[in-house]
Design a protein around this motif. Structure first.
Motif, PDB file in Angstrom:
ATOM      1  N   GLY A   3       0.816  -1.208   0.000  1.00 47.24           N
ATOM      2  CA  GLY A   3       0.000   0.000   0.000  1.00 47.24           C
ATOM      3  C   GLY A   3       0.847   1.254   0.000  1.00 47.24           C
ATOM      4  N   TRP A   4       1.983   1.208   0.683  1.00 48.52           N
ATOM      5  CA  TRP A   4       2.865   2.385   0.723  1.00 48.52           C
ATOM      6  C   TRP A   4       3.373   2.721  -0.661  1.00 48.52           C
ATOM      7  CZ3 TRP A   4       7.897   3.234  -0.710  1.00 48.52           C
ATOM      8  CH2 TRP A   4       8.466   4.438  -0.271  1.00 48.52           C
ATOM      9  N   PHE A   5       3.790   1.707  -1.427  1.00 51.28           N
ATOM     10  CA  PHE A   5       4.299   1.965  -2.775  1.00 51.28           C
ATOM     11  C   PHE A   5       3.209   2.505  -3.682  1.00 51.28           C
ATOM     12  CE2 PHE A   5       4.670   0.551  -7.159  1.00 51.28           C
ATOM     13  CZ  PHE A   5       5.904   1.065  -7.530  1.00 51.28           C
ATOM     14  N   LEU A   6       2.020   1.908  -3.632  1.00 56.28           N
ATOM     15  CA  LEU A   6       0.953   2.269  -4.560  1.00 56.28           C
ATOM     16  C   LEU A   6       0.424   3.677  -4.324  1.00 56.28           C
ATOM     17  CD1 LEU A   6      -0.978  -1.124  -4.505  1.00 56.28           C
ATOM     18  CD2 LEU A   6       0.400  -0.228  -6.387  1.00 56.28           C
ATOM     19  N   CYS A   7       0.416   4.123  -3.060  1.00 58.40           N
ATOM     20  CA  CYS A   7      -0.201   5.412  -2.735  1.00 58.40           C
ATOM     21  C   CYS A   7       0.795   6.563  -2.626  1.00 58.40           C
ATOM     22  CB  CYS A   7      -1.001   5.297  -1.436  1.00 58.40           C
ATOM     23  SG  CYS A   7      -2.353   4.097  -1.522  1.00 58.40           S
ATOM     24  N   SER A   8       2.047   6.270  -2.409  1.00 60.33           N
ATOM     25  CA  SER A   8       3.049   7.318  -2.228  1.00 60.33           C
ATOM     26  C   SER A   8       3.637   7.738  -3.574  1.00 60.33           C
ATOM     27  CB  SER A   8       4.176   6.821  -1.316  1.00 60.33           C
ATOM     28  OG  SER A   8       3.676   6.433  -0.056  1.00 60.33           O
ATOM     29  N   PRO A   9       4.235   8.942  -3.645  1.00 58.67           N
ATOM     30  CA  PRO A   9       4.939   9.333  -4.875  1.00 58.67           C
ATOM     31  C   PRO A   9       6.024   8.319  -5.217  1.00 58.67           C
ATOM     32  CG  PRO A   9       4.642  11.229  -3.441  1.00 58.67           C
ATOM     33  CD  PRO A   9       4.220  10.028  -2.644  1.00 58.67           C
ATOM     34  N   PHE A  10       6.080   7.967  -6.480  1.00 63.59           N
ATOM     35  CA  PHE A  10       7.061   6.976  -6.935  1.00 63.59           C
ATOM     36  C   PHE A  10       8.467   7.556  -6.811  1.00 63.59           C
ATOM     37  CE2 PHE A  10       9.747   5.120 -10.212  1.00 63.59           C
ATOM     38  CZ  PHE A  10       9.528   3.767 -10.047  1.00 63.59           C
ATOM     39  N   ARG A  11       9.319   6.860  -6.097  1.00 63.36           N
ATOM     40  CA  ARG A  11      10.706   7.304  -5.939  1.00 63.36           C
ATOM     41  C   ARG A  11      11.557   6.101  -5.554  1.00 63.36           C
ATOM     42  NH1 ARG A  11      13.415  12.395  -4.280  1.00 63.36           N
ATOM     43  NH2 ARG A  11      15.413  11.846  -3.333  1.00 63.36           N
ATOM     44  N   ILE A  12      12.675   5.951  -6.255  1.00 61.96           N
ATOM     45  CA  ILE A  12      13.651   4.911  -5.928  1.00 61.96           C
ATOM     46  C   ILE A  12      14.962   5.593  -5.590  1.00 61.96           C
ATOM     47  CG2 ILE A  12      14.919   2.895  -6.743  1.00 61.96           C
ATOM     48  CD1 ILE A  12      12.632   2.263  -8.614  1.00 61.96           C
ATOM     49  N   ASP A  13      15.421   5.417  -4.356  1.00 63.92           N
ATOM     50  CA  ASP A  13      16.708   5.953  -3.905  1.00 63.92           C
ATOM     51  C   ASP A  13      17.703   4.808  -3.795  1.00 63.92           C
ATOM     52  OD1 ASP A  13      16.509   8.920  -3.170  1.00 63.92           O
ATOM     53  OD2 ASP A  13      14.726   8.112  -2.192  1.00 63.92           O
ATOM     54  N   LEU A  14      18.854   4.984  -4.412  1.00 63.92           N
ATOM     55  CA  LEU A  14      19.882   3.942  -4.377  1.00 63.92           C
ATOM     56  C   LEU A  14      20.870   4.124  -3.239  1.00 63.92           C
ATOM     57  CD1 LEU A  14      20.683   3.458  -8.173  1.00 63.92           C
ATOM     58  CD2 LEU A  14      18.928   2.374  -6.770  1.00 63.92           C
TER      59      LEU A  14
END
Length: 352
Positions: free
Chosen positions: A152-163
């Motif tokens: 649910g966190w991924f689907l509802c939050s702004p998409f962002r991938i931090d490496l």
């Protein structure tokens, strides 16, 4: 009566003819010639003859090309996924080497149904990122990261991938460029590949423009933000997300010894109004793009990536101007309507 014999096509140079590929032992071609070619050259060579086509289909050759082009692809998890692709390393290279293109045919209404977030959904439960950064043709950063896509966190939050975590930084042995030419140097000498892999559909694509589309230095901290980007087709035509930007930002700084440090690497997706898309919205677009068109390879990747980005900025600017004109017209109408109401009210009061 004697007859003249036509020289065979496999005549050697000693016999006055030219040696053809048919006269060269296949093992020699495979081991000492084809293994020295890069991916685009090998793909071109494979169309020269049926013999080269058969030899160039060797998955071992393509797998090694993938590893040399993208060191992150040699990670055990990525090696296993590549082996599941329809044609192994050749399929992975064909998907990942060209730039992803904003295919307008993919944003028709029939393609705009988002995947269900339930565990039984056909969408992949994860996206895998394989990232490599080079500076002056030297590898300075490589990482593989898995991102869960059903929470649910991924689907509802702004998409962002931090490496990288906020306190982490990658030290390099390369001197950080100084002076006014620093931004120009990074724009010319840095390259990045961000390959997104769907292990369920066994497809991949490169979300990077290969070369930076912009380089900016922060006036206070002195850190330099190097931006790479790809433009993908999004929602229906005319909407803010008709085209979306997959923006990759690499933040670089200098250590006390003057060596370059990579301090931040992240990926976000935003629309033409500058609004960041949620994980659910981004996942729909990424999954559609994985099945979409690819651009050119070779040296034209840099020109194509920057050209598409500049076209996107122009369309974004035009949309902003139209929005301002529309808002200005609405403001004028609202003011006029308010004055009319006030005038009617005054007239009513005076008439009493």
């Amino acid at each position: 009566m004697s007859t003249l014999k036509t020289p065979t096509p496999t005549a050697t140079t000693e016999e006055g003819g030219a040696t053809t590929f048919a006269a060269v032992h296949p093992d020699l071609l495979r081991s000492h010639i084809l293994t020295r070619l890069d991916g685009p050259t090998l793909a071109s060579a494979s169309s020269a003859s049926s013999q080269l086509h058969a030899l160039a289909a060797d998955d071992h050759i393509w797998t090694n090309i993938c590893h040399s082009t993208w060191p992150s692809s040699s990670a055990p998890r990525i090696r296993h996924i590549i082996s599941t692709f329809p044609n192994g390393g050749r399929s992975f290279f064909a998907d990942s080497f060209p730039l992803a293109l904003p295919d307008p045919t993919t944003n028709s209404p029939s393609n705009l149904h988002p995947p269900s977030p339930s565990p039984s959904s056909s969408s992949s439960p994860e996206l895998i990122s394989a990232v490599d950064i080079h500076y002056q043709n030297k590898l300075i950063f490589t990482k593989v990261q898995e991102t869960e896509t059903l929470t649910g966190w991924f689907l509802c939050s702004p998409f962002r991938i931090d490496l990288l975590d906020p306190k982490d930084m990658v030290h390099t042995a390369i001197k950080h460029p100084k002076g006014d030419d620093m931004c120009t140097d990074l724009a010319e000498e840095m390259s990045l590949s961000w390959i997104v892999i769907d292990p369920i559909t066994r497809r991949s694509m490169n979300l990077s423009s290969y070369k930076p589309v912009s380089v900016q230095r922060h006036w206070l901290s002195g850190e330099v933000q190097v931006r790479f980007a790809s433009i993908l087709a999004g929602d229906k035509k005319g909407s803010a997300s008709e085209l979306v930007q997959c923006g990759i930002v690499v933040t670089c700084g200098a250590s006390e010894e003057g060596e370059m440090q990579v301090r931040e690497v992240n990926l976000q997706v935003d629309d033409m109004d500058g609004m960041f898309l949620t994980g659910k919205e981004s996942l729909v677009i990424l999954q559609r793009a994985l099945e979409g068109k690819r651009g050119k390879g070779g040296r034209k990747r840099e020109e194509e990536g920057r050209g598409i980005y500049q076209e996107y900025l122009e369309r974004k600017r035009e949309r902003g101007e139209r929005k301002l004109r529309t808002e200005g017209t609405l403001d004028t109408l609202c003011v006029g309507f308010g004055l009319s109401i006030f005038a009617l009210f005054c007239f009513f009061v005076l008439c009493r």
